[in-house]
Scaffold this motif. Structure first.
Motif, PDB file in Angstrom:
ATOM      1  N   GLU A   1       0.840  -1.206   0.000  1.00 18.86           N
ATOM      2  CA  GLU A   1       0.000   0.000   0.000  1.00 18.86           C
ATOM      3  C   GLU A   1       0.874   1.254   0.000  1.00 18.86           C
ATOM      4  N   LEU A   2       1.967   1.242   0.739  1.00 21.04           N
ATOM      5  CA  LEU A   2       2.885   2.392   0.725  1.00 21.04           C
ATOM      6  C   LEU A   2       3.422   2.601  -0.684  1.00 21.04           C
ATOM      7  N   ALA A   3       3.880   1.544  -1.324  1.00 21.72           N
ATOM      8  CA  ALA A   3       4.405   1.649  -2.691  1.00 21.72           C
ATOM      9  C   ALA A   3       3.324   2.154  -3.641  1.00 21.72           C
TER      10      ALA A   3
ATOM     11  N   LEU B   1      12.932   3.061  -1.415  1.00 21.06           N
ATOM     12  CA  LEU B   1      13.708   1.845  -1.187  1.00 21.06           C
ATOM     13  C   LEU B   1      12.941   0.895  -0.268  1.00 21.06           C
ATOM     14  N   LYS B   2      12.693  -0.299  -0.791  1.00 21.97           N
ATOM     15  CA  LYS B   2      11.971  -1.355  -0.075  1.00 21.97           C
ATOM     16  C   LYS B   2      12.987  -2.282   0.587  1.00 21.97           C
ATOM     17  N   PRO B   3      12.788  -2.622   1.856  1.00 16.19           N
ATOM     18  CA  PRO B   3      13.741  -3.534   2.502  1.00 16.19           C
ATOM     19  C   PRO B   3      13.687  -4.931   1.885  1.00 16.19           C
ATOM     20  N   THR B   4      14.846  -5.556   1.784  1.00 17.59           N
ATOM     21  CA  THR B   4      14.916  -6.912   1.239  1.00 17.59           C
ATOM     22  C   THR B   4      15.263  -7.936   2.321  1.00 17.59           C
ATOM     23  N   ASP B   5      15.273  -7.475   3.560  1.00 17.96           N
ATOM     24  CA  ASP B   5      15.502  -8.377   4.687  1.00 17.96           C
ATOM     25  C   ASP B   5      14.308  -8.242   5.634  1.00 17.96           C
TER      26      ASP B   5
ATOM     27  N   TRP C   1      11.113   1.423   5.385  1.00 20.97           N
ATOM     28  CA  TRP C   1      11.274   1.786   3.987  1.00 20.97           C
ATOM     29  C   TRP C   1      11.963   3.142   3.982  1.00 20.97           C
ATOM     30  N   LEU C   2      12.755   3.415   2.959  1.00 24.07           N
ATOM     31  CA  LEU C   2      13.466   4.685   2.865  1.00 24.07           C
ATOM     32  C   LEU C   2      13.050   5.439   1.616  1.00 24.07           C
TER      33      LEU C   2
END
Length: 110
Positions: free
Chosen positions: A19-21, A43-47, A52-53
């Protein structure tokens, strides 16, 4: 002096990232014409992090401050539903903070 970097670190609960994206995609381009704006990335976290940044680059601090204090900033942070006269949607984040940096070094491929 080079670009000013602003990072909005947004804490997003599990399951709310899509939803943020989506909300960022819906307002893509809202800041593109701001004087001194040089670009941004979501930037979406991958861990397993929940932050999110939003990384934005500006010509200088004055350009960033001018945008934050502009009507375009307020309008760009309203949802399409709000712009149409409806109620604001429920927030997708639980916390956010803005970090400020300037470029101190780096490299480019050659």
């Amino acid at each position: 002096m080079g670009s000013v970097i602003k990072i909005n670190a947004i804490t997003v609960p599990e399951g709310a990232g899509d939803e943020l994206a989506h909300r960022f995609a819906a307002r893509a381009g809202a800041v593109d014409d701001a004087e001194g704006f040089e670009g941004y990335e979501l930037l979406k976290p991958t861990d397993d992090r929940d932050q999110w940044l939003v990384l934005t680059r500006w010509r200088d601090e004055d350009a960033f401050e001018a945008w934050v204090n502009s009507p375009s900033f307020a309008e760009g942070h309203r949802s399409a539903v709000e712009r149409a006269g409806g109620d604001a949607p429920k927030p997708v984040s639980t916390h956010s903070e803005v970090w400020s940096y300037e470029i101190a070094g780096g490299s480019q491929p050659g």
